[in-house]
Write an enzyme that holds these catalytic residues in place. Sequence first.
Site, mmCIF file in Angstrom:
data_model
loop_
_atom_site.group_PDB
_atom_site.id
_atom_site.type_symbol
_atom_site.label_atom_id
_atom_site.label_comp_id
_atom_site.label_asym_id
_atom_site.label_seq_id
_atom_site.Cartn_x
_atom_site.Cartn_y
_atom_site.Cartn_z
ATOM 1 C CG ASP A 69 -1.726 1.201 1.407
ATOM 2 O OD1 ASP A 69 -2.426 1.540 0.453
ATOM 3 O OD2 ASP A 69 -1.676 1.850 2.464
ATOM 4 C CB THR A 102 -1.796 5.416 -1.798
ATOM 5 O OG1 THR A 102 -1.819 3.995 -1.715
ATOM 6 C CG2 THR A 102 -2.936 5.953 -0.979
ATOM 7 C CB THR A 103 0.913 2.568 -5.564
ATOM 8 O OG1 THR A 103 0.626 1.896 -4.354
ATOM 9 C CG2 THR A 103 2.296 2.231 -6.007
#
Length: 535
Positions: A69, A102-103
């Site tokens: 994550d 988020t990446t």
Amino acid sequence: MALAFDEYGRPFIILREQEQKSRLRGLDAQKANISAGRAVARILRTSLGPKGMDKMLQSPDGEVTITNDGATILEQMDVDNQIAKLMVELSQSQDYEIGDGTTGVVVMAGALLEQAERLLERGIHPIRIAEGYEMASRIAVEHLESISQKFDFGLTNIEPLVQTCMTTLSSKIVNRCKRPLAEIAVKAVLAVADLERKDVNLDLIKVEGKVGGKLEDTELIYGIIVDKDMSHPQMPKRIEDAKIAILTCPFEPPKPKTKHKVDIDTVEKFQTLRQQEQKYFDDMVQKCKDVGATLVICQWGFDDEANHLLMHRNLPAVRWVGGVELELIAIATGGRIVPRFQELTPEKLGKAGLVREKSFGTTKDRMLYIEQCANSRAVTIFIRGGNKMMIEETKRSIHDALCVARNIIRNNSIVYGGGSAEISCSIAVEAASDRYPGVEQYAIRGFADALDSIPMALAENSGLQPIETLSAVKSQQIKENNTCCGIDCNDVGTNDMREQNVFETLIGKQQQIMLATQVVKMILKIDDVISPSNY
């Protein structure tokens, strides 16, 4: 910093402790900043997509986290450079607002910085690049809006929600049982969702984990789990139609605030004191019995005497329950938290259809399940797994899935995943760049190239030939005018993401593009870095 002139009119700079400061100016500063931002993006690039790698991070006290994550990776990394910290905050803001992607947002920002560096080398002014990026991001966001599709779902038809959550979970370590986990996440969100207001309060979903069992044993409980057991081993382990008294006052005689000393010089006096104490306990327990409580949940402890009395009077009790759990129990059972015994009334009791104690495996671990509550708007997702790291990672994955389900309830537009939305935006931005005269069009083209970096990273991580795959998919999109063609990461044999059921939320994608553009503009506008030197 101040500028002063000597007697010949030549300017010189006065800086406090000038020799101790290191300073980068102009193009050097921008290049240093860009390389710092790209370094962070490079770390996350390999963990993008369903075949992405995981990262293992060790904290200073030796605790190990394994995750893919993006927000968690960057949060745990000890980043020293100021520009790299901006990237960390970028992924955190995506996490707070959307919860997923988020990446991708960091990879996107890294690609934009890479394109900006090429443009700077050609001598284009950073402000013009920033303006071009801003225009391009506006085009991309509008284009996403136009290719998005509305999804209709109801309490009976949850399949669209489950498919979208499965897309999120497929890039996590739990992807082998993504179907059951996605269903659990969707059911949990729908249990607490207010569909008229299109609002979901994720605080009402408690995610608990217990080491042991296997990932498939993860279950959704319409009620609350408390990691405590009954205070006396002989108390009943199962209570039906429980009426619960939720107390925040201790089960013991009150302690006076003043300093005092009791002189006991005869046996009778001691006995009187003893009886008084016993009567006090008796009254407390009686008060709970009088209002009709069949289970007492207390925030504080009680000593053995109180425990014995409760046992004697057939009043099961649980002690040392945390404040957050008490609040959730009160919400779920419709009870009130009572701070003083005098205020106990039958209306303040919570109601639950079943309270049971469950033990796990051969260990002494027991947990209390409070189910069939009066108000079922508080639910618990109970995760099992082989080790602590697995459970922590599953918790993060479930959090992402919950956020995605919440976003779809808020705004039910979706775009197709697998890099198809980015490729489609890239084609649209490239086509729009010809309409802009002036230097900005180079920046807009750069933006279009940067959008290709996400499908490229997806192809690379899946072990495909990145450039070959990307150009094949891109030409297919243009030829068939089909915006659903993406990278076939799982080797299903089709590039059409509609058939593969790979969806992402529209607001998540739009947020990614807007946040990445904002951060890159901010980095491009810095042209002077003054930092204290390291000695």
